[in-house]
Write an enzyme that holds these catalytic residues in place. Structure first.
Site, PDB file in Angstrom:
ATOM      1  N   SER A  65       0.794  -1.236   0.000  1.00 22.75           N
ATOM      2  CA  SER A  65       0.000   0.000   0.000  1.00 22.75           C
ATOM      3  C   SER A  65       0.824   1.283   0.000  1.00 22.75           C
ATOM      4  O   SER A  65       0.256   2.369  -0.076  1.00 22.75           O
ATOM      5  CB  SER A  65      -0.950   0.014   1.199  1.00 22.75           C
ATOM      6  OG  SER A  65      -2.046  -0.834   0.974  1.00 22.75           O
ATOM      7  N   LYS A  68       0.067   3.768  -2.648  1.00 21.68           N
ATOM      8  CA  LYS A  68      -0.925   4.840  -2.542  1.00 21.68           C
ATOM      9  C   LYS A  68      -0.278   6.215  -2.393  1.00 21.68           C
ATOM     10  O   LYS A  68      -0.980   7.238  -2.490  1.00 21.68           O
ATOM     11  CB  LYS A  68      -1.874   4.553  -1.378  1.00 21.68           C
ATOM     12  CG  LYS A  68      -2.723   3.301  -1.578  1.00 21.68           C
ATOM     13  CD  LYS A  68      -3.725   3.138  -0.442  1.00 21.68           C
ATOM     14  CE  LYS A  68      -4.580   1.897  -0.626  1.00 21.68           C
ATOM     15  NZ  LYS A  68      -3.929   0.663  -0.145  1.00 21.68           N
ATOM     16  N   SER A 120      -5.647   3.580   4.563  1.00 20.19           N
ATOM     17  CA  SER A 120      -5.087   2.717   3.519  1.00 20.19           C
ATOM     18  C   SER A 120      -6.195   2.055   2.694  1.00 20.19           C
ATOM     19  O   SER A 120      -6.122   0.880   2.335  1.00 20.19           O
ATOM     20  CB  SER A 120      -4.172   1.643   4.115  1.00 20.19           C
ATOM     21  OG  SER A 120      -3.328   1.097   3.121  1.00 20.19           O
TER      22      SER A 120
END
Length: 388
Positions: A65, A68, A120
């Site tokens: 993640s 991101k 997240s």
């Protein structure tokens, strides 16, 4: 300037050309000193891009993640990030972590970026992709194009969320460069620095609180970001940023089981050996010849500062002055006349603009003004009264 081993000056008189960047510098103690159990790790000083600590920083690895960071950056670079819109129903049906988007919800890009960076949310990443590009594949293509624009050669995206894929990877070094770029965006930097944020989304939108997964924001003083990540394939991934006494650092570990403590140890070490110095204070005195002026030369003065973290134990600082061989009068105070390039241990770390410290009038204009003044004095007879 405190604790500098040596300084040197090299002056060049040539046509001016812009600052074109610098190589990355690595100042790394032995890896065993930090007992790091990670596939890759890096500490970068973001002002100059110097790499202070490196462990397998060029190995392509899954980044989970932390992907991101790029997705949220692109979202926050869009116009009208506070405009509310219905999220795509198919996009938010995704596995993994979520900010809690549901069918019929309305949100803004700012709210979705908040959901990505704190909770997240894979749903937030997918909804962002469809909103900006019309589809997830089109947005992934945008992410990869942005990576190319950043000069990244070992980064490839397959999803906006960071779910594992054969062609979804980056390196510790390139992830640090992405983070460095993202932190230049004020909206991004503000969001990722918060442990809790109140935002609004829903059907209709209503205010709610999101909590950041980044424990260091609470546990380590000076932390101001950035992003956590985890999949079974990637292991624990952590990107953080912290500042102390004006020094800022970015720290990244990929596949590190004890990442919170590793980041604390690395920060404690490097904050202990770095200090912020204004290296522009050491720029040598310099003048540029002036043709056709009432003065033969004009002194250069620095236009801005160059506050750079350096090793407290000392560093070698060098300066290179880049300037035209001469200037034509008239010269105006504050006029750009060159630049001072600053090198730290052989690597360029800053470029300071040099400007004219005073006006230099044209010689014939000065003579004309003197001549006119003489005629006025004679006309009113002041010369006889003063000297007669």
């Amino acid at each position: 300037m405190k604790k500098l081993i040596s300084t040197a000056l090299t002056a060049y008189f040539c046509a001016l050309f812009p600052f074109s960047g610098f190589a990355l510098e690595t100042v790394s103690p032995p890896i065993q000193d930090f007992r790091i159990n990670a596939k890759a790790a890096i500490v970068m000083e973001p002002v100059t891009g110097r790499i202070l600590f490196a462990h397998n920083i060029d190995e392509r690895l899954p980044i989970a993640s932390t992907t991101k960071i790029m997705t949220a950056l692109i979202a926050l670079e869009q116009p009208n990030i506070d405009a509310v819109f219905p999220v795509d129903e198919a996009a938010i049906m995704v596995e993994g972590s979520s900010m809690g988007l549901q069918k019929g919800d309305r949100a803004s890009l700012r709210a979705l970026a908040t959901g990505m960076l704190l909770a997240s949310g894979n749903d937030a990443a997918n909804a962002t992709a469809v909103r900006i590009s019309g589809s997830i594949p089109a947005f992934v293509a945008m992410m990869n194009e942005r990576a190319k624009e950043m000069g990244l050669l070992d980064t490839s995206f397959e999803t906006p969320s960071g779910l594992d894929g054969e062609k979804h990877y980056s390196t510790a070094k390139e992830l640090a460069l992405i983070t460095r770029e993202a932190l230049k965006n004020d909206e991004f930097a503000q969001i990722c620095s918060q442990y809790r944020i109140r935002t609004s989304y829903g059907n209709p939108p209503y205010e709610r609180w999101l909590t950041n997964h980044n424990r260091l924001l609470r546990d380590y003083e000076g932390t101001f970001g950035v992003k956590t990540g985890f999949t079974r394939k990637s292991g624990r991934c952590l990107v953080t940023a912290a500042r102390r006494n004006g020094v800022e650092l970015i720290c990244i570990t990929l596949s590190a089981s004890n990442d919170w403590n590793v980041h604390k140890s690395l920060y404690n070490h490097f904050f202990g050996i770095l200090q912020l110095e204004d290296l522009s204070e050491g720029i040598p005195a310099f003048t540029v010849p002036v043709t056709g002026g009432v003065s033969p030369a004009v002194a250069a003065v620095k236009f801005d500062a160059a506050k750079i973290p350096i090793l407290a134990a000392g560093a070698k600082v060098e300066y290179k002055i880049i300037s035209e061989p001469f200037l034509y009068a008239p010269v105006k105070r504050g006029q750009y006349i060159g630049e001072a390039r600053i090198f730290l241990d052989g690597e360029q770390v800053s470029c300071v603009t040099l400007t004219a410290g005073s006006d230099v009038a044209m010689l014939h204009e000065y003579k004309e003004k003197v001549s006119i003044l003489d005629r006025i004095i004679k006309l009113v007879g002041l010369d006889e009264k003063l000297y007669g």
